[in-house]
Design a protein around this motif. Sequence first.
Motif, mmCIF file in Angstrom:
data_model
loop_
_atom_site.group_PDB
_atom_site.id
_atom_site.type_symbol
_atom_site.label_atom_id
_atom_site.label_comp_id
_atom_site.label_asym_id
_atom_site.label_seq_id
_atom_site.Cartn_x
_atom_site.Cartn_y
_atom_site.Cartn_z
ATOM 1 N N SER A 29 -117.672 -41.692 -27.523
ATOM 2 C CA SER A 29 -118.815 -41.751 -28.428
ATOM 3 C C SER A 29 -118.485 -40.863 -29.612
ATOM 4 O O SER A 29 -117.739 -39.886 -29.470
ATOM 5 N N ARG A 30 -119.083 -41.207 -30.801
ATOM 6 C CA ARG A 30 -118.875 -40.318 -31.955
ATOM 7 C C ARG A 30 -120.144 -39.557 -32.291
ATOM 8 O O ARG A 30 -120.219 -38.894 -33.312
ATOM 9 N N ASP A 31 -121.153 -39.680 -31.439
ATOM 10 C CA ASP A 31 -122.438 -39.008 -31.664
ATOM 11 C C ASP A 31 -122.411 -37.691 -30.880
ATOM 12 O O ASP A 31 -122.447 -37.690 -29.646
ATOM 13 N N LEU A 32 -122.361 -36.577 -31.622
ATOM 14 C CA LEU A 32 -122.183 -35.271 -30.990
ATOM 15 C C LEU A 32 -123.317 -34.933 -30.015
ATOM 16 O O LEU A 32 -123.072 -34.386 -28.928
ATOM 17 N N GLY A 33 -124.534 -35.282 -30.398
ATOM 18 C CA GLY A 33 -125.681 -35.004 -29.526
ATOM 19 C C GLY A 33 -125.539 -35.753 -28.218
ATOM 20 O O GLY A 33 -125.718 -35.195 -27.127
ATOM 21 N N ARG A 34 -125.187 -37.023 -28.323
ATOM 22 C CA ARG A 34 -125.012 -37.848 -27.113
ATOM 23 C C ARG A 34 -123.872 -37.312 -26.240
ATOM 24 O O ARG A 34 -123.981 -37.232 -25.016
ATOM 25 N N VAL A 35 -122.788 -36.914 -26.887
ATOM 26 C CA VAL A 35 -121.637 -36.380 -26.144
ATOM 27 C C VAL A 35 -122.076 -35.200 -25.264
ATOM 28 O O VAL A 35 -121.774 -35.144 -24.073
ATOM 29 N N TRP A 36 -122.828 -34.274 -25.852
ATOM 30 C CA TRP A 36 -123.278 -33.103 -25.081
ATOM 31 C C TRP A 36 -124.242 -33.503 -23.971
ATOM 32 O O TRP A 36 -124.136 -33.053 -22.837
ATOM 33 N N ASN A 69 -113.547 -38.770 -25.473
ATOM 34 C CA ASN A 69 -112.651 -39.429 -26.433
ATOM 35 C C ASN A 69 -111.172 -39.167 -26.126
ATOM 36 O O ASN A 69 -110.344 -39.092 -27.040
#
Length: 475
Positions: free
Chosen positions: A410-417, A431
């Motif tokens: 994913s490239r969405d930092l919030g989602r990654v966390w 990633n």
Amino acid sequence: MTSHILSLINDSFCDADGVAVYNPANDQLIARVKSHDSDMVSAIIDKADAVRADWQMKTAQQRANILRRWHELILLNSDELARIMSMESGKPFREAKGEVAYGASYVEWFAEEGKRAYGEVIPGFSPNSRTLTIRQPVGTCAAITPWNFPMAMITRKVAPALAAGCAIVVKPPEATPLTALILEALAHQAGIPADLFRVTPTKTSSKIGALFCSHPLIRKLSFTGSTHVGKILMAQAAQQVTRLSLELGGNAPFIVFEDADLDAAVEGVILSKYRNAGQTCVCANRLLVQDGVHDAFVEKLVARVGQLQMGDGLSEGVDLGPLIDAREAARVAGLVEEAAAAGCAVRTGGTGAQGAFYPATVLTGVTRDMSIVQDEIFGPVAPVIRFKDEAEAISIANDTIYGLAAYLYSRDLGRVWRVMEKLEYGMVAINEGILSTETAPFGGVKQSGMGREGSRHGLSDYMNIKYALMGGLGA
Ligand code: SIN
């Protein structure tokens, strides 16, 4: 088979009755090595324990110097080691060379880390006392290692044990004892005392496992292998409350969100799923792909998987070697047939087993309840499950008894966390398709085991903490 390095283990070869080592690419017998029975291993444990005190008395720097020589010898012999590893395990030569470097990295890492086995001084709880901790080696250890990484799974147990000041006896797998024996010979050549670290191939693995759990001098057992065998060892280890590190099975989800870089995610799958023909505990076992990108991702993946060359690991340009034996290939074929009968589409591969070979396969239309995604596949098959949103992805990902590795793109930092924190796994790669390194703690939660290998935590697993109360100091 001729090789300079094999002459180092001449004493281990035998004509009959030994452990037979086959090349899975052509089923030809490569060698027979002596099998150790329980009495022989018991005597080896006694000797290991007898030389341990001298080793423990050396300084961490002295132990590090010897371990570093071992590291150098492994790298000096990396081509020959990789060739033998490829022959006995089937893995492509390029991957085998990668494993030699990976395995050696644990030796170098723990040579250094042994010097940092710090204790603590804790503020005293009374005016005339002080509280200290020191860390000491657990004692004589045993290890049981798997065939999928004939070298690295040995060094990541043996190097921290030796760096900590322990002795260690290793039972290698029946399929791949040659790499293990060569590693042992190189260690002795480097100056590691012969009785301190021994490799004991055997035809009676379960008896040796039971011995490791019942021998009064074994203070710790480290095992990498199946959850099924891990549970047996855990029950046996209860007899003496033997300390355990268990790196067991996995069922890694590989989650691709709509905002992911799809090309990078496809390359991640190639590394994570098809490395070692899918025979790693951290292999992506299920690809979870979000609705909006599902079809595009599958198309790219199928095209890329179609480029993988299957063949003998020693042939030029091979990406996918055989599985460890024909029985394993037949088991994987059975899982795919069952999934196809349940309605999954075979998008590439799936053409059945040929000897120990099974082709790189992609399945779509897979649902979370099917055995292809509940069992550990341990083969080059990628089942794709479609999901709607983040909550559903997390729910599917955590719906397993295992908790070793997980992957998310994913490239969405919030989602990654958010997702990383909610995944019930010991390791999460974001990633990236490969997360193994000597610098990070490798290990799982739930039925994937306990303990950590690599990093500073890997050394702690071979050390006890002793608390000393210093009283009577005067206020
Ligand atoms: C394993 O499959 O058990 C180990 C995988 C790794 O170290 O990458």
